[in-house]
Scaffold this motif. Structure first.
Motif, PDB file in Angstrom:
ATOM      1  N   ALA A 191      40.700  58.710  55.727  1.00  0.00           N
ATOM      2  CA  ALA A 191      42.038  59.619  55.542  1.00  0.00           C
ATOM      3  C   ALA A 191      41.797  60.471  54.537  1.00  0.00           C
ATOM      4  O   ALA A 191      40.821  60.476  53.552  1.00  0.00           O
ATOM      5  N   ALA A 192      42.385  61.737  54.482  1.00  0.00           N
ATOM      6  CA  ALA A 192      42.194  62.956  53.613  1.00  0.00           C
ATOM      7  C   ALA A 192      42.584  62.499  52.181  1.00  0.00           C
ATOM      8  O   ALA A 192      43.534  61.763  51.900  1.00  0.00           O
ATOM      9  N   PRO A 193      41.786  62.604  51.322  1.00  0.00           N
ATOM     10  CA  PRO A 193      41.909  62.295  49.920  1.00  0.00           C
ATOM     11  C   PRO A 193      43.272  62.955  49.259  1.00  0.00           C
ATOM     12  O   PRO A 193      43.590  64.329  49.652  1.00  0.00           O
ATOM     13  N   ASP A 194      43.752  62.319  48.423  1.00  0.00           N
ATOM     14  CA  ASP A 194      44.846  62.981  47.724  1.00  0.00           C
ATOM     15  C   ASP A 194      44.407  64.254  46.717  1.00  0.00           C
ATOM     16  O   ASP A 194      43.228  64.066  46.308  1.00  0.00           O
ATOM     17  N   SER A 195      45.401  65.086  46.398  1.00  0.00           N
ATOM     18  CA  SER A 195      44.886  66.281  45.550  1.00  0.00           C
ATOM     19  C   SER A 195      44.724  65.736  44.332  1.00  0.00           C
ATOM     20  O   SER A 195      45.222  64.731  43.923  1.00  0.00           O
ATOM     21  N   GLU A 196      43.775  66.328  43.542  1.00  0.00           N
ATOM     22  CA  GLU A 196      43.194  65.842  42.241  1.00  0.00           C
ATOM     23  C   GLU A 196      43.658  66.927  41.294  1.00  0.00           C
ATOM     24  O   GLU A 196      43.073  68.215  41.647  1.00  0.00           O
ATOM     25  N   TRP A 197      44.354  66.831  40.233  1.00  0.00           N
ATOM     26  CA  TRP A 197      44.560  67.517  39.246  1.00  0.00           C
ATOM     27  C   TRP A 197      43.887  67.140  38.002  1.00  0.00           C
ATOM     28  O   TRP A 197      44.540  66.452  37.376  1.00  0.00           O
ATOM     29  N   PHE A 198      42.796  67.704  37.531  1.00  0.00           N
ATOM     30  CA  PHE A 198      42.197  67.292  36.391  1.00  0.00           C
ATOM     31  C   PHE A 198      43.024  68.088  35.076  1.00  0.00           C
ATOM     32  O   PHE A 198      43.032  68.954  34.958  1.00  0.00           O
ATOM     33  N   GLY A 199      43.582  66.993  34.189  1.00  0.00           N
ATOM     34  CA  GLY A 199      44.185  67.644  33.071  1.00  0.00           C
ATOM     35  C   GLY A 199      45.730  67.695  33.291  1.00  0.00           C
ATOM     36  O   GLY A 199      46.207  68.225  32.278  1.00  0.00           O
ATOM     37  N   GLY A 200      46.204  67.663  34.356  1.00  0.00           N
ATOM     38  CA  GLY A 200      47.539  67.813  34.785  1.00  0.00           C
ATOM     39  C   GLY A 200      48.529  66.462  34.514  1.00  0.00           C
ATOM     40  O   GLY A 200      48.117  65.723  33.978  1.00  0.00           O
ATOM     41  N   PRO A 201      49.690  66.605  34.701  1.00  0.00           N
ATOM     42  CA  PRO A 201      50.645  65.476  34.209  1.00  0.00           C
ATOM     43  C   PRO A 201      50.100  64.339  35.088  1.00  0.00           C
ATOM     44  O   PRO A 201      50.016  64.410  36.076  1.00  0.00           O
ATOM     45  N   ARG A 202      50.414  62.960  34.891  1.00  0.00           N
ATOM     46  CA  ARG A 202      50.224  61.979  35.457  1.00  0.00           C
ATOM     47  C   ARG A 202      50.899  61.470  36.615  1.00  0.00           C
ATOM     48  O   ARG A 202      50.507  60.913  37.535  1.00  0.00           O
ATOM     49  N   SER A 203      52.181  62.201  36.477  1.00  0.00           N
ATOM     50  CA  SER A 203      53.096  61.640  37.655  1.00  0.00           C
ATOM     51  C   SER A 203      52.998  62.841  38.699  1.00  0.00           C
ATOM     52  O   SER A 203      53.886  62.700  39.552  1.00  0.00           O
TER      53      SER A 203
END
Length: 118
Positions: A84-96
Motif C-alpha cells: 500500500a502507498a505510505p501515508d504522508s509524513e510531516w516532520f515537525g507538524g502536528p501529531r493529529s
C-alpha cells in the motif's frame, strides 16, 4: 609541424621509460627474502579468517539494527512490509495531522496550506 611531432614522441618515450623504471623500482622489494631474525608464522585457519572478515561486521550490523529498531518495537510500531502507498509524513507538524490546522476564513484567506499560481 615536424618538430612538434618529434617533440611529442620524445616526451612520450621519456614518460614511458620513467613509468617502466618506476614500476620496476616499486616492485623490487617484493623479491626480497624474509630476514633471518624474523619468525615464520603459522598458517591462518580459514574458519578463523572468515569469522574475522565476515562474522565481526555481520555482528556489528545486527547490533546497529537492534539499536535502531528496539525503540520502535517498544512503542508498538509495526515494521511489516506492505504494498500500500505510505501515508504522508510531516516532520515537525502536528501529531493529529492536517485536522489541527486552521481552516480558511473566506475565499481570499491564505490559511490552510501552500498555494501556487501560474
Amino acid at each position: 609541424m615536424n618538430s612538434t611531432c618529434s617533440w611529442s614522441r620524445r616526451v612520450t618515450r621519456v614518460a614511458v621509460a620513467g613509468l617502466a623504471l618506476g614500476l620496476v623500482t616499486v616492485a623490487a622489494p617484493a623479491n626480497a627474502n624474509v630476514p633471518e631474525g624474523w619468525s615464520d608464522p603459522d598458517a591462518v585457519d580459514p574458519l578463523h579468517f572468515l569469522a574475522l572478515v565476515l562474522g565481526i561486521p555481520l555482528a556489528l550490523a545486527l547490533v546497529i539494527i537492534l539499536v535502531v529498531i528496539t525503540p520502535g518495537l517498544i512503542r508498538g510500531e509495526k515494521f511489516a512490509h506492505s504494498n500500500a502507498a505510505p501515508d504522508s509524513e510531516w516532520f515537525g507538524g502536528p501529531r493529529s495531522g492536517t485536522d489541527a490546522l486552521p481552516a480558511p476564513d473566506n475565499a481570499e484567506s491564505k490559511a490552510g496550506g501552500a498555494s501556487g499560481k501560474w
